[in-house]
Write an enzyme that holds these catalytic residues in place. Structure first.
Site, mmCIF file in Angstrom:
data_model
loop_
_atom_site.group_PDB
_atom_site.id
_atom_site.type_symbol
_atom_site.label_atom_id
_atom_site.label_comp_id
_atom_site.label_asym_id
_atom_site.label_seq_id
_atom_site.Cartn_x
_atom_site.Cartn_y
_atom_site.Cartn_z
ATOM 1 N N SER A 217 0.798 -1.225 0.000
ATOM 2 C CA SER A 217 0.000 0.000 0.000
ATOM 3 C C SER A 217 0.832 1.277 0.000
ATOM 4 C CB SER A 217 -0.942 0.015 1.211
ATOM 5 O OG SER A 217 -0.215 -0.086 2.416
ATOM 6 N N ASP B 109 -3.833 7.768 8.380
ATOM 7 C CA ASP B 109 -4.973 6.996 8.884
ATOM 8 C C ASP B 109 -4.578 6.008 9.978
ATOM 9 O OD1 ASP B 109 -3.600 5.070 7.489
ATOM 10 O OD2 ASP B 109 -5.093 4.817 5.916
ATOM 11 N N HIS C 133 -1.054 4.389 7.281
ATOM 12 C CA HIS C 133 -0.287 4.996 6.201
ATOM 13 C C HIS C 133 0.063 6.439 6.547
ATOM 14 C CE1 HIS C 133 -3.047 1.900 4.524
ATOM 15 N NE2 HIS C 133 -1.916 1.482 3.989
#
Length: 357
Positions: A45, A332, A335
């Site tokens: 990610s 968040d 990340h």
């Protein structure tokens, strides 16, 4: 599966505290630009520009990156990136005068100047190997091996490879000699999945050499397919013993450089810069009192709840978004913010790009 309060807090620590930045921002145009016209990105990610939301994966219910406020800072809408705006991989082509990388699974997209094969939640190790160890792949089956197969398919589409063998070694090498390969960061999902599945600390530590070996094998395969310039980012602090990780990575890269002397293999040290961030947070413009607090989340000491993450509307619990993401390190709770990623990208541009000549 049950997650104890202790494990829950550990998971929070892994993702909220496992933050790493490079520090001094400056104008990328001042740096020497290596002759690179293509970038290939592999990872999870931290570098997924939209593959996760386009694959038929096992974690569709977790596609919170499709929702507001993801992407708000730069794109004005969700872009499939796990961030409020751009990722590291968005800044690197920008510094080279290239367009942003499209995700591989968007088939009608242009791949003229590179591709992102990265998938959010991707593991370094094959999901079957993890399964044999009692570890479940929660979000995707698109491990590092799968991403390499995608790359081979991409080469086939360019007429550079057939039946997994280069059609013309000289032609292929010439077409890839101006390409930059970035392998990672990847491995965090292996450790996080093991943590969620309540593997013991020893079982998690036992994954470390396997992950490093897999990355080493992957880099070797890419070099054999024509890669000559590669950057291998290290992992963030994630609970594994730093000395073990550092020494293992160092040994792996030394072996790769010895085996493939014609290739430039560079290491991006995300781990060390984390401690510089903590020391210099005030000077970098981050709110020191909120250094470990997510910009977007659902309350609590860290504005983070693993089961009600930013953008996930299934619980009906409203999430809070900070007024200025550029003042936060964590976006968040898992990340980082665009601001944090921009600093990390700048370090690569400043220190590593000149070595890619």
């Amino acid at each position: 599966m049950t997650i104890t309060n202790r494990n829950w807090m550990t998971i929070v620590s892994v993702f909220v505290i496992s933050i790493s930045l490079f520090l001094i921002p400056c104008d990328a145009s001042r740096h020497h630009k290596p002759k690179i016209n293509t970038i290939y990105q592999f990872g999870d990610s931290l570098s997924d520009t939209g593959n996760f939301i386009h694959e038929k994966n096992i974690g569709k219910s977790q596609m919170y990156t499709c929702n507001y406020p993801y992407g708000e800072t730069f794109f004005g809408k969700p872009s499939g990136r796990a961030c409020d705006g751009r990722l590291i991989i968005d800044y690197l082509p920008q510094a080279l005068g290239l367009p942003l990388l499209n995700p591989y699974l968007v088939k009608k997209a242009s791949f003229k100047h590179g591709v992102s094969f990265a998938v959010s939640g991707a593991t370094a190790l094959n999901t079957s190997l993890l399964s044999d160890r009692g570890i479940y792949a929660y979000y995707t089956y698109s491990s590092l091996d799968v991403q390499v197969e995608w790359f081979k398919t991409h080469l086939k589409s360019l007429g550079m490879i057939k039946d997994c063998n280069l059609l013309d070694d000289y032609s292929a090498s010439k077409r890839l000699d101006k390409a930059l390969f970035i392998v990672g960061e990847i491995g965090a999902s292996d450790y996080a999945s093991a943590l969620i599945d309540e593997r013991t600390p020893k079982e998690i530590m036992d994954l470390v050499p396997l992950v490093i070996q897999k990355i080493k094998e992957t880099v070797g395969k890419l070099i054999e397919l024509g890669a000559t310039r590669l950057i291998i980012p290290g992992d963030f602090p994630n609970g594994c013993v730093p000395a073990v990780l550092t020494q293992s990575v160092s040994n792996a890269l030394t072996e790769l450089r010895t085996t493939y002397p014609h290739a430039v293999v560079l290491y991006a040290d995300y781990y060390t810069s984390f401690f510089n961030l903590i020391k210099n947070a005030d000077h970098l413009g981050f709110e020191k009192q909120n250094l470990l607090k997510a910009c977007c989340g659902t309350g609590g000491a860290y504005n983070f709840d693993l089961f009600n993450i930013c953008g996930d509307r299934r619980s009906g619990i409203p999430f809070k978004v900070c007024s200025n993401p550029d003042r936060r390190v964590s976006w968040d709770g898992i990340h980082l913010t665009q601001k944090a990623y921009s600093l990390m990208a700048e370090e690569i541009i400043r220190n590593l790009f000149p070595k890619l000549k």
